[in-house]
Scaffold this motif. Structure first.
Motif, mmCIF file in Angstrom:
data_model
loop_
_atom_site.group_PDB
_atom_site.id
_atom_site.type_symbol
_atom_site.label_atom_id
_atom_site.label_comp_id
_atom_site.label_asym_id
_atom_site.label_seq_id
_atom_site.Cartn_x
_atom_site.Cartn_y
_atom_site.Cartn_z
ATOM 1 N N ALA A 1 -5.270 -0.891 9.720
ATOM 2 C CA ALA A 1 -5.999 -1.702 8.744
ATOM 3 C C ALA A 1 -7.349 -1.082 8.420
ATOM 4 O O ALA A 1 -7.788 -1.075 7.263
ATOM 5 C CB ALA A 1 -6.177 -3.117 9.288
ATOM 6 N N ILE A 2 -8.035 -0.538 9.443
ATOM 7 C CA ILE A 2 -9.325 0.100 9.215
ATOM 8 C C ILE A 2 -9.164 1.318 8.312
ATOM 9 O O ILE A 2 -9.930 1.533 7.372
ATOM 10 C CB ILE A 2 -9.973 0.516 10.553
ATOM 11 N N LYS A 3 -8.137 2.120 8.582
ATOM 12 C CA LYS A 3 -7.918 3.337 7.794
ATOM 13 C C LYS A 3 -7.525 3.012 6.360
ATOM 14 O O LYS A 3 -7.699 3.840 5.467
ATOM 15 C CB LYS A 3 -6.836 4.197 8.453
ATOM 16 N N ALA A 4 -6.999 1.796 6.144
ATOM 17 C CA ALA A 4 -6.561 1.414 4.796
ATOM 18 C C ALA A 4 -7.694 0.865 3.945
ATOM 19 O O ALA A 4 -7.495 0.522 2.792
ATOM 20 C CB ALA A 4 -5.440 0.374 4.894
ATOM 21 N N HIS B 1 -5.550 -3.073 -3.005
ATOM 22 C CA HIS B 1 -4.804 -4.216 -3.540
ATOM 23 C C HIS B 1 -5.163 -5.525 -2.831
ATOM 24 O O HIS B 1 -4.474 -6.530 -3.014
ATOM 25 C CB HIS B 1 -3.286 -3.985 -3.466
ATOM 26 N N ASP B 2 -6.208 -5.537 -2.021
ATOM 27 C CA ASP B 2 -6.661 -6.752 -1.364
ATOM 28 C C ASP B 2 -7.674 -7.446 -2.263
ATOM 29 O O ASP B 2 -8.168 -6.883 -3.236
ATOM 30 C CB ASP B 2 -7.310 -6.404 -0.017
ATOM 31 N N SER B 3 -7.997 -8.698 -1.954
ATOM 32 C CA SER B 3 -8.967 -9.432 -2.752
ATOM 33 C C SER B 3 -9.699 -10.436 -1.882
ATOM 34 O O SER B 3 -9.272 -10.745 -0.769
ATOM 35 C CB SER B 3 -8.275 -10.164 -3.924
ATOM 36 N N GLN B 4 -10.818 -10.940 -2.391
ATOM 37 C CA GLN B 4 -11.551 -12.014 -1.753
ATOM 38 C C GLN B 4 -11.863 -13.064 -2.812
ATOM 39 O O GLN B 4 -12.142 -12.731 -3.957
ATOM 40 C CB GLN B 4 -12.849 -11.501 -1.126
ATOM 41 N N ASP B 5 -11.814 -14.316 -2.408
ATOM 42 C CA ASP B 5 -12.074 -15.423 -3.329
ATOM 43 C C ASP B 5 -13.333 -16.153 -2.892
ATOM 44 O O ASP B 5 -13.474 -16.520 -1.726
ATOM 45 C CB ASP B 5 -10.897 -16.404 -3.346
ATOM 46 N N ILE B 6 -14.248 -16.352 -3.851
ATOM 47 C CA ILE B 6 -15.509 -17.033 -3.585
ATOM 48 C C ILE B 6 -15.553 -18.314 -4.417
ATOM 49 O O ILE B 6 -15.239 -18.306 -5.611
ATOM 50 C CB ILE B 6 -16.711 -16.142 -3.953
#
Length: 212
Positions: free
Chosen positions: A79-82, A133-138
């Motif tokens: 996960a860190i490397k990604a 391709h990850d995201s965060q929602d605020i």
């Protein structure tokens, strides 16, 4: 560069609130916290470990067998490397009739980012590093200012980040956040995605999970 801490613990400590506060501070500094709950099911303080990793931006593994540890650590390393984007920051500048009150991160983990002072001209929210391709929602809680001018613009939202793999630093873009022209239509607006986040935060807040 230190950006990940994996804690092996049964979750029993003398000051849970202090640990959660430090986990939140580390996450705001770009370091995520994951926890491996070691021990029998009845001996692991799972509620605390869940709070610790929610505010720490990591994963919580419970009922971990010692034989599982190598694979879990390998998964964390992958996960860190990604990670694709680092030092991600969201800047919000008030431009309309609304006053931001409080902010929440609602994805991938829920955390209360705290109240926003009424005299704040620009809000800076440090976010977690992002995988491809990850995201965060605020989610931002707003109130209407006195004597509104009925403008449609609410916030100018800017994102600043680094893309280490692309050797791009301080990349940014800005986008306006607006509401419909009619306040009546805005009041009756029921966006399913937004409402699901609101309900999620309400449930999260009432249960106390992740609130330091």
């Amino acid at each position: 560069r230190l950006n990940q801490i994996v804690v092996l613990t049964d979750g029993i400590c003398s000051d849970e609130a202090d640990c959660i506060r430090k986990s939140r501070e580390l996450n705001e500094g770009g370091i995520s916290i994951s926890a491996l709950g070691l021990g029998d099911r009845d001996r692991v303080n799972l509620n605390f470990l869940t709070q610790l990793t929610q505010v720490g931006g990591g994963r919580c593994y419970h009922r971990v067998d010692l034989s599982h540890i190598p694979e879990i650590l390998a998964q964390e390393l992958r996960a860190i490397k990604a990670i694709y984007a680092t030092n991600v920051e969201l800047y919000l500048r008030v431009v309309g009739d609304f006053q931001p009150v409080r902010s929440f991160r609602v994805g991938p983990f829920i955390s209360d980012l705290g109240r926003i002072p009424s005299d704040t001209a620009e809000i800076c929210l440090p976010l977690s590093d992002l995988q491809l391709h990850d995201s965060q929602d605020i989610l931002i809680e707003l109130t209407t200012r006195p004597n509104p001018s009925h403008t449609t613009d609410v916030l100018a939202a800017s994102v600043k980040t680094d893309f280490p793999s692309e050797e791009v630093l301080n990349w940014s873009f800005t986008e306006m956040v607006s509401v419909p022209n009619s306040r009546q239509s805005f009041a009756s607006l029921s966006d399913p995605t937004v409402m699901s986040m609101v309900k999620l935060v309400k449930a999260f807040d009432s249960s106390g999970l992740g609130v330091g």
